[in-house]
Write a protein that holds these residues in place. Structure first.
Motif, PDB file in Angstrom:
ATOM      1  N   HIS A 112       0.824  -1.207   0.000  1.00 44.69           N
ATOM      2  CA  HIS A 112       0.000   0.000   0.000  1.00 44.69           C
ATOM      3  C   HIS A 112       0.858   1.256   0.000  1.00 44.69           C
ATOM      4  O   HIS A 112       0.694   2.148  -0.838  1.00 44.69           O
ATOM      5  N   ASP A 113       1.784   1.354   0.961  1.00 44.39           N
ATOM      6  CA  ASP A 113       2.582   2.573   1.070  1.00 44.39           C
ATOM      7  C   ASP A 113       3.518   2.740  -0.118  1.00 44.39           C
ATOM      8  O   ASP A 113       3.711   3.863  -0.606  1.00 44.39           O
ATOM      9  N   LEU A 114       4.107   1.640  -0.583  1.00 41.21           N
ATOM     10  CA  LEU A 114       4.987   1.730  -1.743  1.00 41.21           C
ATOM     11  C   LEU A 114       4.208   2.145  -2.977  1.00 41.21           C
ATOM     12  O   LEU A 114       4.666   2.982  -3.768  1.00 41.21           O
ATOM     13  N   PHE A 115       3.016   1.598  -3.147  1.00 41.83           N
ATOM     14  CA  PHE A 115       2.173   1.974  -4.277  1.00 41.83           C
ATOM     15  C   PHE A 115       1.816   3.452  -4.239  1.00 41.83           C
ATOM     16  O   PHE A 115       1.850   4.153  -5.247  1.00 41.83           O
ATOM     17  N   MET A 116       1.478   3.968  -3.054  1.00 39.24           N
ATOM     18  CA  MET A 116       1.135   5.383  -2.929  1.00 39.24           C
ATOM     19  C   MET A 116       2.320   6.261  -3.298  1.00 39.24           C
ATOM     20  O   MET A 116       2.170   7.282  -3.985  1.00 39.24           O
ATOM     21  N   LEU A 117       3.500   5.884  -2.864  1.00 34.65           N
ATOM     22  CA  LEU A 117       4.693   6.654  -3.201  1.00 34.65           C
ATOM     23  C   LEU A 117       4.952   6.631  -4.698  1.00 34.65           C
ATOM     24  O   LEU A 117       5.316   7.652  -5.294  1.00 34.65           O
ATOM     25  N   ARG A 118       4.761   5.476  -5.324  1.00 36.02           N
ATOM     26  CA  ARG A 118       4.976   5.374  -6.769  1.00 36.02           C
ATOM     27  C   ARG A 118       3.925   6.176  -7.539  1.00 36.02           C
ATOM     28  O   ARG A 118       4.218   6.765  -8.578  1.00 36.02           O
ATOM     29  N   LEU A 119       2.697   6.202  -7.021  1.00 36.00           N
ATOM     30  CA  LEU A 119       1.649   6.986  -7.674  1.00 36.00           C
ATOM     31  C   LEU A 119       1.956   8.482  -7.576  1.00 36.00           C
ATOM     32  O   LEU A 119       1.798   9.231  -8.556  1.00 36.00           O
ATOM     33  N   ILE A 120       2.401   8.912  -6.407  1.00 39.11           N
ATOM     34  CA  ILE A 120       2.782  10.314  -6.236  1.00 39.11           C
ATOM     35  C   ILE A 120       3.937  10.663  -7.166  1.00 39.11           C
ATOM     36  O   ILE A 120       3.934  11.716  -7.831  1.00 39.11           O
ATOM     37  N   GLU A 121       4.928   9.799  -7.225  1.00 41.37           N
ATOM     38  CA  GLU A 121       6.082  10.031  -8.099  1.00 41.37           C
ATOM     39  C   GLU A 121       5.669  10.090  -9.565  1.00 41.37           C
ATOM     40  O   GLU A 121       6.203  10.884 -10.344  1.00 41.37           O
ATOM     41  N   ALA A 122       4.709   9.255  -9.953  1.00 44.51           N
ATOM     42  CA  ALA A 122       4.269   9.220 -11.345  1.00 44.51           C
ATOM     43  C   ALA A 122       3.699  10.561 -11.787  1.00 44.51           C
ATOM     44  O   ALA A 122       4.013  11.059 -12.875  1.00 44.51           O
ATOM     45  N   PHE A 123       2.864  11.175 -10.943  1.00 45.23           N
ATOM     46  CA  PHE A 123       2.236  12.434 -11.338  1.00 45.23           C
ATOM     47  C   PHE A 123       3.092  13.652 -11.010  1.00 45.23           C
ATOM     48  O   PHE A 123       2.865  14.730 -11.572  1.00 45.23           O
ATOM     49  N   ALA A 124       4.060  13.498 -10.114  1.00 47.55           N
ATOM     50  CA  ALA A 124       4.958  14.608  -9.811  1.00 47.55           C
ATOM     51  C   ALA A 124       6.169  14.630 -10.732  1.00 47.55           C
ATOM     52  O   ALA A 124       6.766  15.685 -10.947  1.00 47.55           O
TER      53      ALA A 124
END
Length: 397
Positions: free
Chosen positions: A129-141
């Motif tokens: 969950h936390d790794l996915f959230m970080l990757r999602l944030i990184e994707a759009f940032a």
């Protein structure tokens, strides 16, 4: 037992694949920066470095906050070793938080693959969950702005740097869409086996996100190619309005007020490119308003670009043809999204989400205990369990 082994193997392979793609993306980033330097494109190089450092810093801050708010979530041997030797700050300072979490996930995935253990499954869910959230944030940032930049360069300079830009565009688009689809796939963990989403639903989910995000990014790139300074003003003005809208949703995702405002600012960034549900209740009206407003904004940007290109001779065909193509893709994406929500997406009700008695971590986000997102009940949960619970509630609303 065979089904459990199959899912453990798939989780393990997906974890390794995600780590590999992350390393490849870093290699492409370095290659792009060096290429810009060698060709004297110092402005593009500066913009790219700013995007890379800014997105990485944002990810490190989120990771550090989550580790600090819930130190009990440090459960893998890798994380415990780093924390025991007081290296957690050093890893975040060196921008290595994502890889520390990947190392923990590879460890727990390996242990799950070699020996099934319900506790390991719970830890794996938290890590995922936390790794996915970080990757999602990184994707759009990072990936979405980078993709806008590279497409803007193509529109401005024609065939220059064809191989480099093609590779970078492919890498950024793949990483971006993979992060979005991973969000879709990880939500399957919160459904009982008989309601698991099939791969066909992920295909439709991928297609409508690809079409809508691609249309938005292409429009921004075209506008930036003729109005490079105004795109910054456009982003800041739209982003600030979006952050205020997120604030109006009364989000309660983080455990601290400062962390919550950081989350709201990040959601505003994501909304600039794509829809991301962060509030409770039915999303139908909110989604309609969002796509109506962003669709109007997109068409306005295309209109300004078309007006400018009428007096230029650098575009290979008439600008209005591009407007028709992008508008058609946008409408097709909306239709595919409607199809997904009509045929594939499960609503958040007791008939489709049941209590999973044998999985404590998933029980914390199951419907019968905590699927509502009102702030009063949120206070009973903190850390990863609270974030998972809110994500599941928002996703299935």
């Amino acid at each position: 037992m065979e089904d459990t082994l199959h899912h453990s193997l798939m989780d393990y392979l997906l974890c390794l694949f995600g780590l590999l793609m992350s390393l490849v993306d870093i290699g492409l980033d370095c290659w792009t920066v060096v290429s810009f330097y060698q060709n004297g494109a110092y402005v593009y190089m500066a913009v790219l470095i700013f995007l890379l450092l800014g997105s990485s810093l944002l990810v490190q801050v989120f990771s550090w906050i989550w580790y600090s708010e819930a130190p009990d979530n440090i459960q893998t041997h890798v994380e415990k070793f780093v924390n025991k030797h007081h290296l957690l700050k050093a890893f975040h300072f060196m921008q290595l938080a994502v890889y520390l979490r990947y190392a923990g996930l590879v460890e727990i995935s390996t242990r799950r693959f070699l020996r099934t253990d319900p506790l390991q499954e719970d830890v794996s869910l938290n890590l995922n969950h936390d790794l996915f959230m970080l990757r999602l944030i990184e994707a759009f940032a990072e990936n979405a702005p980078q993709l806008t930049l590279m497409m803007s360069i193509i529109a401005t300079m024609g065939q220059e740097r064809t191989l480099l830009t093609a590779l970078k565009i492919f890498g950024s688009a793949f990483a971006l869409t993979l992060s979005v689809v991973t969000y879709h796939r990880i939500m399957r963990k919160f459904l009982p086996e008989k309601q698991k989403l099939k791969w066909s639903s992920s295909v439709v989910y991928f297609l409508w996100n690809l079409l809508l995000i691609f249309t938005r990014i292409t429009t921004l790139a075209l506008f930036a190619s003729v109005f490079p300074c105004y795109i910054i003003a456009h982003f800041l003005s739209v982003w600030m309005v979006l952050v205020l809208v997120v604030w109006g949703q009364k989000t309660n995702f983080m455990d601290s007020l400062c962390g919550e405002w950081l989350y709201r600012a990040t959601v505003g960034l994501i909304w600039y490119f794509s829809w991301f549900n962060v509030g409770s209740g039915s999303t139908k009206l909110k989604s309609i308003v969002y796509y109506a407003v962003m669709g109007s904004d997109t068409m306005a940007l295309l209109g300004f670009w078309c007006w400018k290109m009428e007096y230029a001779c650098t575009f290979p065909f008439r600008p209005y043809i591009m407007i028709i193509i992008l508008a058609s893709l946008y409408v097709l994406g909306i239709l595919l999204k409607i199809l997904y929500y009509k045929k594939f997406h499960p609503n958040c009700d007791e008939k489709k989400i049941e209590l999973l008695e044998d999985k404590p971590a998933m029980r914390a986000v199951a419907f019968n205990e905590c699927i509502e997102t009102d702030s009063a009940k949120s206070s009973d949960f903190t850390g990863a369990q609270k974030r998972m619970r809110i994500m599941a509630s928002n996703f299935y609303s």
